[in-house]
Enzyme design. Sequence first.
Site, PDB file in Angstrom:
ATOM      1  N   SER A 161       0.824  -1.222   0.000  1.00 26.81           N
ATOM      2  CA  SER A 161       0.000   0.000   0.000  1.00 26.81           C
ATOM      3  C   SER A 161       0.849   1.259   0.000  1.00 26.81           C
ATOM      4  CB  SER A 161      -0.904   0.008   1.237  1.00 26.81           C
ATOM      5  OG  SER A 161      -1.733  -1.118   1.239  1.00 26.81           O
ATOM      6  N   THR A 179       3.798   1.426   2.027  1.00 26.81           N
ATOM      7  CA  THR A 179       4.294   1.511   3.409  1.00 26.81           C
ATOM      8  C   THR A 179       5.655   2.197   3.496  1.00 26.81           C
ATOM      9  OG1 THR A 179       3.405  -0.738   3.453  1.00 26.81           O
ATOM     10  CG2 THR A 179       4.365   0.098   5.510  1.00 26.81           C
ATOM     11  N   HIS A 205       1.309  -5.087   9.246  1.00 26.46           N
ATOM     12  CA  HIS A 205       0.329  -5.329   8.185  1.00 26.46           C
ATOM     13  C   HIS A 205      -0.883  -6.071   8.728  1.00 26.46           C
ATOM     14  CE1 HIS A 205       3.086  -3.955   5.161  1.00 26.46           C
ATOM     15  NE2 HIS A 205       3.925  -4.957   5.301  1.00 26.46           N
ATOM     16  N   SER A 261       0.966  -4.991  -7.714  1.00 27.51           N
ATOM     17  CA  SER A 261       2.185  -4.853  -6.917  1.00 27.51           C
ATOM     18  C   SER A 261       2.421  -6.101  -6.052  1.00 27.51           C
ATOM     19  CB  SER A 261       2.055  -3.611  -6.035  1.00 27.51           C
ATOM     20  OG  SER A 261       3.214  -3.395  -5.298  1.00 27.51           O
ATOM     21  N   TYR A 267      -3.137   6.228  -0.395  1.00 29.85           N
ATOM     22  CA  TYR A 267      -1.886   6.309  -1.172  1.00 29.85           C
ATOM     23  C   TYR A 267      -2.002   7.309  -2.317  1.00 29.85           C
ATOM     24  CZ  TYR A 267       1.875   4.659  -4.286  1.00 29.85           C
ATOM     25  OH  TYR A 267       2.963   4.589  -5.110  1.00 29.85           O
ATOM     26  N   GLY A 269       5.166   2.598  -8.887  1.00 32.05           N
ATOM     27  CA  GLY A 269       4.478   3.317  -7.820  1.00 32.05           C
ATOM     28  C   GLY A 269       3.446   4.317  -8.304  1.00 32.05           C
TER      29      GLY A 269
END
Length: 284
Positions: free
Chosen positions: A56, A58, A111, A141, A196, A248
């Site tokens: 996500s 992180t 997580h 991803s 995000y 990303g």
Amino acid sequence: MAESEAETPSTPGEFESKYFEFHGVRLPPFCRGKMEEIANFPVRPSDVWIVTYPKSGTSLLQEVVYLVSQGADPDEIGLMNIDEQLPVLEYPQPGLDIIKELTSPRLIKSHLPYRFLPSDLHNGESKVIYMARNPKDLVVSYYQFHRSLRTMSYRGTFQEFCRRFMNDKLGYGSWFEHVQEFWEHRMDSNVLFLKYEDMHRDLVTMVEQLARFLGVSCDKAQLEALSEHCHQLVDQCCNAEALPVGRGRVGLWKDIFTVSMNEKFDLVYKQKMGKCGLAFDFYL
Ligand SMILES: Nc1ncnc2c1ncn2[C@@H]1O[C@H](COP(=O)(O)O)[C@@H](OP(=O)(O)O)[C@H]1O
Ligand SMILES: CCc1ccc(OS(=O)(=O)O)cc1
């Protein structure tokens, strides 16, 4: 955590056997035997927790949080091993005993779903920053991650992986439940719920939100400087020459999903997210 390519293919059966079920949630092997200790893990009021479903964003969030809370230089962050500064609660390294002894203020990642986190967190004992990412980019991803992780040695197709995701059959359980459980707690005074895509869309507002939530006082000029530094962190990944184009970025799923996969995904998304009111940007 990423490891090199596996030499031996993993059959679906082998892949399944790597997980274990805990209260109906599929968890990675390294969580086995420590879930009770995690529930009783002593939390401190000065802790800041970063919680996400894997993939996500992180790492990016931890850098931004580190920068906002410690006022560090982005170039400095690039040089240091920031993962060492922000341990993952459930990972084998450094492990619960070491995390318990870290000096305050601790920055801790996890997580795990909300209900499996230390019960002190449910009682508002410390600050929790949760970040969610649109599930289409996330599943791409997570697939790429599984392909590169030797311990998982995933060799199935993306289509099959996506089916597992829609059926809640991946490590850390259902993404749909993970995000909705936190969404239900978004108004708790110790919880900050972020997305995000907002890091890419409006980083300044996110930095402001983070500074307020973390109790970092800064004037307009300091805020602008902080935001500029955070932009550098986002650019370091998404525009890095060494990385495949656009890593990303928001909306990369469009190159991977087929039309029928997308239709199926939208249907499942609608069924599972229901009327919860949480919406994502799938494109920017
Ligand atoms: N500065 C940054 N550092 C590391 N990962 C970043 C990043 N900015 C964006 N990301 C993206 O965050 C995702 C990984 O999430 P996590 O840190 O939770 O494992 C990756 O997505 P992609 O795999 O879509 O490129 C990665 O490219
Ligand atoms: C599939 C197992 C696994 C292992 C580690 C993860 O975390 S991270 O993405 O490397 O932070 C997630 C899943």
